[in-house]
Write a protein that holds these residues in place. Structure first.
Motif, PDB file in Angstrom:
ATOM      1  N   THR A  18       0.858  -1.183   0.000  1.00  0.00           N
ATOM      2  CA  THR A  18       0.000   0.000   0.000  1.00  0.00           C
ATOM      3  C   THR A  18       0.892   1.229   0.000  1.00  0.00           C
ATOM      4  O   THR A  18       1.849   1.312   0.772  1.00  0.00           O
ATOM      5  N   SER A  50       0.234   4.974   0.588  1.00  0.00           N
ATOM      6  CA  SER A  50      -0.824   5.852   1.070  1.00  0.00           C
ATOM      7  C   SER A  50      -0.308   6.655   2.255  1.00  0.00           C
ATOM      8  O   SER A  50       0.422   6.129   3.091  1.00  0.00           O
ATOM      9  N   VAL A  91      -4.690   1.950   5.103  1.00  0.00           N
ATOM     10  CA  VAL A  91      -5.786   1.488   4.236  1.00  0.00           C
ATOM     11  C   VAL A  91      -6.439   0.316   4.974  1.00  0.00           C
ATOM     12  O   VAL A  91      -6.009  -0.829   4.837  1.00  0.00           O
ATOM     13  N   ARG A 114       3.814  -1.422   3.791  1.00  0.00           N
ATOM     14  CA  ARG A 114       3.249  -0.073   3.759  1.00  0.00           C
ATOM     15  C   ARG A 114       4.321   0.955   3.431  1.00  0.00           C
ATOM     16  O   ARG A 114       5.410   0.910   3.990  1.00  0.00           O
ATOM     17  N   GLN A 117       4.198   4.999   3.702  1.00  0.00           N
ATOM     18  CA  GLN A 117       3.384   6.140   4.127  1.00  0.00           C
ATOM     19  C   GLN A 117       4.251   7.385   4.142  1.00  0.00           C
ATOM     20  O   GLN A 117       4.541   7.943   5.198  1.00  0.00           O
ATOM     21  N   VAL A 157      -2.680   2.136  -4.351  1.00  0.00           N
ATOM     22  CA  VAL A 157      -2.299   3.533  -4.143  1.00  0.00           C
ATOM     23  C   VAL A 157      -3.558   4.267  -3.731  1.00  0.00           C
ATOM     24  O   VAL A 157      -4.525   4.330  -4.495  1.00  0.00           O
ATOM     25  N   ALA A 158      -3.570   4.781  -2.509  1.00  0.00           N
ATOM     26  CA  ALA A 158      -4.757   5.471  -1.985  1.00  0.00           C
ATOM     27  C   ALA A 158      -4.303   6.669  -1.162  1.00  0.00           C
ATOM     28  O   ALA A 158      -3.264   6.614  -0.507  1.00  0.00           O
ATOM     29  N   ASP A 159      -5.062   7.739  -1.188  1.00  0.00           N
ATOM     30  CA  ASP A 159      -4.744   8.924  -0.385  1.00  0.00           C
ATOM     31  C   ASP A 159      -3.307   9.370  -0.639  1.00  0.00           C
ATOM     32  O   ASP A 159      -2.574   9.701   0.283  1.00  0.00           O
ATOM     33  N   GLN A 160      -2.896   9.368  -1.888  1.00  0.00           N
ATOM     34  CA  GLN A 160      -1.530   9.732  -2.250  1.00  0.00           C
ATOM     35  C   GLN A 160      -1.529  10.614  -3.493  1.00  0.00           C
ATOM     36  O   GLN A 160      -0.885  11.651  -3.511  1.00  0.00           O
TER      37      GLN A 160
END
Length: 172
Positions: free
Chosen positions: A31, A33, A37, A53, A55, A74-77
């Protein structure tokens, strides 16, 4: 243990992401992010999957130390990166680190100058998996899978080749 969710029953982005994870069954999941997640964490806990991860605001340095994984999320990135940097991140993941990835994108979180155009993910070979809207919030899910992004063409076979006896022998 989480059960597979029928496609018609999917109502939330979390359910869709869980369904994608169920269909791919990754053993190693990455992940990228700025925040955790939770869907990925729960899925990995329930399925004996190694979760890696990243971050960091700039994930490129951390990716230098990551081996290949079965899938990346890929999230919140991407909302906080220029489109050029986001394309570089997705390209790096897609070309060096995994054959399958999911991008979670919330356009309204991105400042106007950093927003991706509506076809930005499609131009990278991604497929739209879901569009979720609630009140003033919007969330888009895109996926890339090397095994299915390029469909088979009926004409691309030895029958339509100028010299069928040379099919598969030469590459230029």
């Amino acid at each position: 243990m989480m059960t597979s969710i029928a496609a018609s029953a999917i109502r939330t982005p979390q359910e869709k992401l869980a369904a994608i994870l169920d269909s791919h069954q990754p053993r190693r999941l990455l992940t990228v992010s700025l925040n955790p997640v939770p869907v990925a964490e729960h899925w990995c806990d329930d399925h004996d999957c190694e979760l890696i991860r990243i971050q960091e605001q700039n994930p490129f340095d951390a990716l230098d130390h990551i081996d290949r994984v079965d899938m990346a999320i890929v999230a919140d990135q991407l909302e906080y990166m220029s489109q050029r940097d986001g394309e570089s991140l997705i390209g790096l993941l897609r070309n060096l680190h995994t054959d399958s990835l999911v991008a979670v994108y919330q356009p309204h979180l991105a400042p106007e100058k950093l927003r991706w155009p509506s076809n930005g993910f499609l131009a990278l070979g991604c497929r739209e998996e879901g569009h979720f809207a609630h009140d003033q919030r919007e969330l888009l899910l895109y996926s890339y899978d090397l095994d299915s992004y390029n469909f088979k063409r009926a004409w691309n076979n030895p029958r339509f080749w100028a010299n069928p006896e040379n099919w598969g022998k030469y590459w230029w």
